[in-house]
Write a protein that holds these residues in place. Structure first.
Motif, PDB file in Angstrom:
ATOM      1  N   VAL A 122       0.963  -1.235  -0.112  1.00  0.00           N
ATOM      2  CA  VAL A 122      -0.080  -0.161  -0.109  1.00  0.00           C
ATOM      3  C   VAL A 122       0.858   1.214  -0.048  1.00  0.00           C
ATOM      4  CG1 VAL A 122      -1.981  -1.105   1.157  1.00  0.00           C
ATOM      5  CG2 VAL A 122      -0.327   0.180   2.472  1.00  0.00           C
ATOM      6  N   TYR A 123       2.321   0.917   0.554  1.00  0.00           N
ATOM      7  CA  TYR A 123       2.973   2.363   0.240  1.00  0.00           C
ATOM      8  C   TYR A 123       3.723   2.285  -0.874  1.00  0.00           C
ATOM      9  CZ  TYR A 123       1.607   2.545   5.120  1.00  0.00           C
ATOM     10  OH  TYR A 123       0.510   2.518   6.302  1.00  0.00           O
ATOM     11  N   GLN A 124       3.438   1.670  -1.920  1.00  0.00           N
ATOM     12  CA  GLN A 124       4.485   1.676  -3.156  1.00  0.00           C
ATOM     13  C   GLN A 124       5.044   2.963  -3.689  1.00  0.00           C
ATOM     14  OE1 GLN A 124       1.692   0.221  -6.642  1.00  0.00           O
ATOM     15  NE2 GLN A 124       1.261  -1.052  -4.928  1.00  0.00           N
ATOM     16  N   ASP A 125       4.279   3.981  -3.635  1.00  0.00           N
ATOM     17  CA  ASP A 125       4.519   5.247  -4.115  1.00  0.00           C
ATOM     18  C   ASP A 125       5.488   6.117  -2.948  1.00  0.00           C
ATOM     19  OD1 ASP A 125       3.695   5.212  -6.692  1.00  0.00           O
ATOM     20  OD2 ASP A 125       1.636   5.871  -5.827  1.00  0.00           O
ATOM     21  N   ASN A 126       5.410   5.518  -1.894  1.00  0.00           N
ATOM     22  CA  ASN A 126       6.070   6.089  -0.777  1.00  0.00           C
ATOM     23  C   ASN A 126       7.732   5.862  -0.573  1.00  0.00           C
ATOM     24  OD1 ASN A 126       3.105   6.123   0.495  1.00  0.00           O
ATOM     25  ND2 ASN A 126       3.872   7.904   0.669  1.00  0.00           N
ATOM     26  N   VAL A 127       8.463   6.207  -1.635  1.00  0.00           N
ATOM     27  CA  VAL A 127       9.893   5.804  -1.404  1.00  0.00           C
ATOM     28  C   VAL A 127      10.624   7.028  -1.534  1.00  0.00           C
ATOM     29  CG1 VAL A 127      11.667   4.435  -2.362  1.00  0.00           C
ATOM     30  CG2 VAL A 127       9.444   3.516  -2.447  1.00  0.00           C
ATOM     31  N   TYR A 128      11.670   7.139  -0.420  1.00  0.00           N
ATOM     32  CA  TYR A 128      12.422   8.632  -0.319  1.00  0.00           C
ATOM     33  C   TYR A 128      13.893   8.481  -0.455  1.00  0.00           C
ATOM     34  CZ  TYR A 128       7.748   9.097   2.011  1.00  0.00           C
ATOM     35  OH  TYR A 128       6.524   9.015   2.452  1.00  0.00           O
TER      36      TYR A 128
ATOM     37  N   GLY B 101      18.875   5.463  -3.739  1.00  0.00           N
ATOM     38  CA  GLY B 101      19.258   3.991  -3.880  1.00  0.00           C
ATOM     39  C   GLY B 101      18.031   3.183  -3.754  1.00  0.00           C
ATOM     40  N   CYS B 102      16.929   3.627  -3.171  1.00  0.00           N
ATOM     41  CA  CYS B 102      15.835   2.576  -2.853  1.00  0.00           C
ATOM     42  C   CYS B 102      14.989   2.763  -4.065  1.00  0.00           C
ATOM     43  CB  CYS B 102      15.113   2.958  -1.454  1.00  0.00           C
ATOM     44  SG  CYS B 102      16.172   2.355   0.004  1.00  0.00           S
ATOM     45  N   GLN B 103      14.253   1.583  -4.299  1.00  0.00           N
ATOM     46  CA  GLN B 103      13.253   1.331  -5.582  1.00  0.00           C
ATOM     47  C   GLN B 103      12.304   0.410  -5.024  1.00  0.00           C
ATOM     48  OE1 GLN B 103      14.901   0.750  -9.228  1.00  0.00           O
ATOM     49  NE2 GLN B 103      12.896   0.459 -10.244  1.00  0.00           N
ATOM     50  N   PHE B 104      11.021   0.746  -5.418  1.00  0.00           N
ATOM     51  CA  PHE B 104       9.767  -0.185  -5.012  1.00  0.00           C
ATOM     52  C   PHE B 104       9.762  -1.146  -6.310  1.00  0.00           C
ATOM     53  CE2 PHE B 104       5.487  -1.649  -6.121  1.00  0.00           C
ATOM     54  CZ  PHE B 104       5.327  -2.398  -5.114  1.00  0.00           C
TER      55      PHE B 104
ATOM     56  N   SER C 172      -5.523   4.868   0.554  1.00  0.00           N
ATOM     57  CA  SER C 172      -5.378   5.392   1.738  1.00  0.00           C
ATOM     58  C   SER C 172      -4.068   6.016   2.094  1.00  0.00           C
ATOM     59  CB  SER C 172      -5.652   4.667   2.914  1.00  0.00           C
ATOM     60  OG  SER C 172      -6.952   4.003   3.000  1.00  0.00           O
ATOM     61  N   LYS C 173      -3.056   5.872   1.293  1.00  0.00           N
ATOM     62  CA  LYS C 173      -1.540   6.030   1.544  1.00  0.00           C
ATOM     63  C   LYS C 173      -1.023   6.789   0.181  1.00  0.00           C
ATOM     64  CE  LYS C 173      -2.315   3.861   5.481  1.00  0.00           C
ATOM     65  NZ  LYS C 173      -2.812   4.772   6.707  1.00  0.00           N
ATOM     66  N   CYS C 174       0.140   6.620   0.092  1.00  0.00           N
ATOM     67  CA  CYS C 174       1.139   7.139  -0.835  1.00  0.00           C
ATOM     68  C   CYS C 174       0.875   8.824  -1.097  1.00  0.00           C
ATOM     69  CB  CYS C 174       0.560   6.583  -2.354  1.00  0.00           C
ATOM     70  SG  CYS C 174       0.865   4.659  -2.445  1.00  0.00           S
ATOM     71  N   TYR C 175       0.600   9.360  -2.222  1.00  0.00           N
ATOM     72  CA  TYR C 175       0.409  10.660  -2.083  1.00  0.00           C
ATOM     73  C   TYR C 175      -1.219  11.015  -2.197  1.00  0.00           C
ATOM     74  CZ  TYR C 175      -1.417   9.610  -6.851  1.00  0.00           C
ATOM     75  OH  TYR C 175      -1.981   9.120  -8.055  1.00  0.00           O
ATOM     76  N   MET C 176      -2.213  10.195  -2.119  1.00  0.00           N
ATOM     77  CA  MET C 176      -3.237  10.357  -2.042  1.00  0.00           C
ATOM     78  C   MET C 176      -3.940  10.642  -0.789  1.00  0.00           C
ATOM     79  SD  MET C 176      -2.242   7.673  -4.300  1.00  0.00           S
ATOM     80  CE  MET C 176      -3.256   6.123  -3.277  1.00  0.00           C
ATOM     81  N   GLY C 177      -3.545   9.809   0.312  1.00  0.00           N
ATOM     82  CA  GLY C 177      -4.064   9.743   1.717  1.00  0.00           C
ATOM     83  C   GLY C 177      -5.623   9.707   1.855  1.00  0.00           C
TER      84      GLY C 177
ATOM     85  N   ALA D 172       7.318   4.518   3.072  1.00  0.00           N
ATOM     86  CA  ALA D 172       6.108   4.500   3.814  1.00  0.00           C
ATOM     87  C   ALA D 172       5.954   5.806   4.708  1.00  0.00           C
ATOM     88  CB  ALA D 172       6.088   3.331   5.123  1.00  0.00           C
ATOM     89  N   MET D 173       5.271   5.863   5.744  1.00  0.00           N
ATOM     90  CA  MET D 173       4.874   6.864   6.622  1.00  0.00           C
ATOM     91  C   MET D 173       5.346   7.035   7.971  1.00  0.00           C
ATOM     92  SD  MET D 173       1.045   7.626   5.032  1.00  0.00           S
ATOM     93  CE  MET D 173       0.964   8.210   3.341  1.00  0.00           C
ATOM     94  N   TYR D 174       6.488   6.286   8.596  1.00  0.00           N
ATOM     95  CA  TYR D 174       6.706   5.799   9.864  1.00  0.00           C
ATOM     96  C   TYR D 174       7.965   6.044  10.159  1.00  0.00           C
ATOM     97  CZ  TYR D 174       1.771   4.370   8.632  1.00  0.00           C
ATOM     98  OH  TYR D 174       0.623   4.310   8.193  1.00  0.00           O
ATOM     99  N   THR D 175       8.238   6.394  11.227  1.00  0.00           N
ATOM    100  CA  THR D 175       9.455   5.845  11.966  1.00  0.00           C
ATOM    101  C   THR D 175       9.258   4.813  13.390  1.00  0.00           C
ATOM    102  OG1 THR D 175      11.754   6.774  12.758  1.00  0.00           O
ATOM    103  CG2 THR D 175       9.643   7.904  13.431  1.00  0.00           C
ATOM    104  N   PHE D 176      10.327   4.165  13.439  1.00  0.00           N
ATOM    105  CA  PHE D 176      10.222   3.322  14.588  1.00  0.00           C
ATOM    106  C   PHE D 176      11.379   3.426  15.484  1.00  0.00           C
ATOM    107  CE2 PHE D 176       9.471  -1.021  16.588  1.00  0.00           C
ATOM    108  CZ  PHE D 176       8.188  -0.876  16.886  1.00  0.00           C
ATOM    109  N   PRO D 177      11.630   4.665  16.195  1.00  0.00           N
ATOM    110  CA  PRO D 177      12.841   4.676  17.055  1.00  0.00           C
ATOM    111  C   PRO D 177      12.830   3.827  18.348  1.00  0.00           C
ATOM    112  CG  PRO D 177      11.418   6.693  17.414  1.00  0.00           C
ATOM    113  CD  PRO D 177      10.784   5.629  16.192  1.00  0.00           C
ATOM    114  N   LEU D 178      14.201   3.831  18.720  1.00  0.00           N
ATOM    115  CA  LEU D 178      14.385   3.076  19.949  1.00  0.00           C
ATOM    116  C   LEU D 178      15.195   3.944  21.010  1.00  0.00           C
ATOM    117  CD1 LEU D 178      14.944   0.565  21.758  1.00  0.00           C
ATOM    118  CD2 LEU D 178      17.012   0.230  20.741  1.00  0.00           C
TER     119      LEU D 178
END
Length: 528
Positions: free
Chosen positions: A321-327, A330-333, A360-365, A458-464
């Protein structure tokens, strides 16, 4: 509630509030030993003082036990947990209400950083999408000169495929045919010409509905023959919640935080071999780009996963569902379907795959429209008939959601009047998300005692945050700094991560990050 228990609750809440913790739901995590002892003592007294449940009187009056109660309800439902809308979020909503009512707090607003709801965080909708939806919902607007011709043409085409020319009519259970055809063309274009059959496309109420439907098909057996489903840890709670409801077995495999939350096939093998002792592994779920971890899988990783699924005879479920959310540079979906077919007939003719996408995600939301689709590959024809039967029980997905999905997979073309505005808005939304992904990583990694991997997608971070204190305690106390975060995504024992979205507007996101930085400093000084 009798007087003793009522007093216990009030006493516990008062003591917790002095520690700036606002939720009685989590009190067991934070009570000091003396407070816990007091609570236990008073609750024990409450049980001793409790009156027996009144029986039915001879004339039929009096109290009668509910037919549906905690003892008679489906026990699987009691095992369901869904942290994205759990007690922390409920308390945040209550705090918002209190602020509106004039209750004094050490802050003036609640900035939600717990859920992937882009529009709630201020992201603007794509103009063309809303124009066409408006035209379809109220066809009289087709006579209005304020709407561009391509939007009107698109609306007419969709309405012609609706029963009675109205969004108020049911569609086929699998979705409106022309929209399924558009989805198939979108997939073919995305995957470089690999064919997609509209008959393999099932439109859905967001991706979540399709995922749960597929899990229902995969669930069977009892005891050691119960279906086991492999899900990543950290995970998106939809999967663990659905498996609990279906009484299936969750097979956890761990992502490697030291390798930017990478997936190692050796970990998949460890997990599946251990699971065979108590269940029958049937499926492997992958989220790419990742939620809550924000990683983007390499092509090599996807190939390794497909080989593993083929060797272990596992049904593959690819949540994309986050296939357009690549930032990240060097990363590619890479879609699982594309890689599967490029690996040749040995895999493309045998590996069973269901892939999912959403509006629901990507650039549309566009979360509220609840639009999505599922494509199934190599599914047994008889099982496919059962799948069609299962989705028919719900009649059809929401028609406005189907319309929105059609616009996502079939946006304005370069020769159409709406194209320039569409590209401008789409590009701006994705660029802002990329900026916020980088900002989040940078600021977190300047905080002594917090480690944060790059937000590749995607749209999240998972910090420690390094702390021996429970992450429940950390997040509840962070909420007192007016930023609800999320728990319940799973992690290795002994670690205390939390999930945070990158969706708040840039200036508000900076406030959130700076406040968390200050909060973490105070927190570690207090509990070091």
């Amino acid at each position: 509630m009798n007087k003793a228990l009522s007093y216990a609750t009030r006493r516990c809440d008062n003591l917790l509030r002095k520690k700036c913790i606002y939720s009685t739901v989590w009190r067991e995590f934070f009570c000091t030993p003396s407070v816990q002892a007091l609570l236990n003592q008073l609750e024990s007294q409450a049980k001793q003082c409790a009156l027996p449940t009144p029986k039915m009187t001879e004339n039929g009056l009096g109290h009668r036990e509910k037919v549906l109660n905690m003892n008679t309800m489906n026990p699987n439902v009691k095992r369901v947990e869904y942290a994205v809308r759990g007690p922390i979020v409920q308390r945040a909503v209550q705090i918002e209400k209190e602020l509106k009512e004039g209750v004094k707090k050490p802050f003036s607003e609640v900035i939600k950083a717990n859920i992937g709801d882009a529009h709630a965080m201020g992201q603007k909708p794509i103009t063309f999408f809303r124009q066409v939806v408006a035209l379809c919902a109220y066809p009289d607007l087709l006579e209005d000169n304020k709407f561009p011709d391509d939007a009107k043409n698109r609306a007419r085409r969709i309405l012609q495929s609706c029963g009675g020319g109205s969004l108020g009519a049911y569609s086929a259970s699998t979705g409106i045919e022309v929209i399924r055809q558009d989805v198939a063309r979108y997939i073919e274009k995305r995957d470089g010409g690999i064919p997609s059959n509209p008959d393999n496309i099932y439109l859905s109420t967001g991706a979540s509905d399709a995922i749960v439907t597929m899990l229902k098909l995969l669930t069977s057996g009892e005891g050691k023959t119960r279906s086991g489903v492999m899900i990543s840890i950290p995970q998106y709670p939809l999967y663990s919640a659905a498996l609990a409801e279906l009484a299936a077995v969750q097979i956890s495999y761990y992502l490697d935080e030291d390798k930017c939350w990478g997936l190692d096939v050796s970990e998949l093998r460890r997990a599946v071999e251990a699971a065979r002792e108590h269940c029958k592994p049937r499926a492997l779920c992958i989220i790419n780009p990742g939620n809550p971890t924000g990683q983007v899988q390499s092509r090599q990783c996807i190939e390794d996963v497909i080989r593993f699924a083929a060797e272990e005879r596992l049904f593959l479920m690819a949540d994309e569902v986050y296939q357009d959310n690549v930032y990240a540079e060097g990363c590619q979906f890479h879609s699982f379907k594309k890689v599967l077919f490029e690996m040749g007939p040995e895999y493309s003719n045998t590996v069973e795959l269901a892939s999912f996408h959403s509006t629901s995600k990507c650039y549309m939301g566009e979360c509220g429209f609840r639009g999505g689709y599922m494509e199934v590959i190599n599914m047994d024809p008889q099982v496919k008939l059962q799948l069609t039967k299962l989705v028919s029980v719900r009649l059809c997905p929401p028609i406005p959601g189907q319309v929105l999905l059609d616009l996502v997979v079939n946006p304005p073309r370069p020769d159409e009047p709406s194209y320039a505005t569409f590209i401008k808005e789409r590009t701006a939304n994705l660029e802002i998300l990329a900026e916020k992904a980088k900002l989040t990583e940078q600021i977190f990694n300047t905080v002594s005692g917090i480690r944060c991997n790059p937000v590749q997608g995607a749209m999240y971070t998972f910090p420690l945050p390094y702390s021996s204190y429970s992450n429940h305690g950390y997040v509840i106390r962070a909420m007192c700094s007016h930023h609800p975060l999320s728990l319940g995504f799973g992690q290795r024992d002994g670690t205390h991560h939390f999930r945070m979205t990158i969706l708040p507007a840039t200036e508000k996101l900076k406030i959130v990050l700076e406040n968390i930085r200050a909060f973490h400093k105070r927190f570690t000084e207090e509990f070091s």
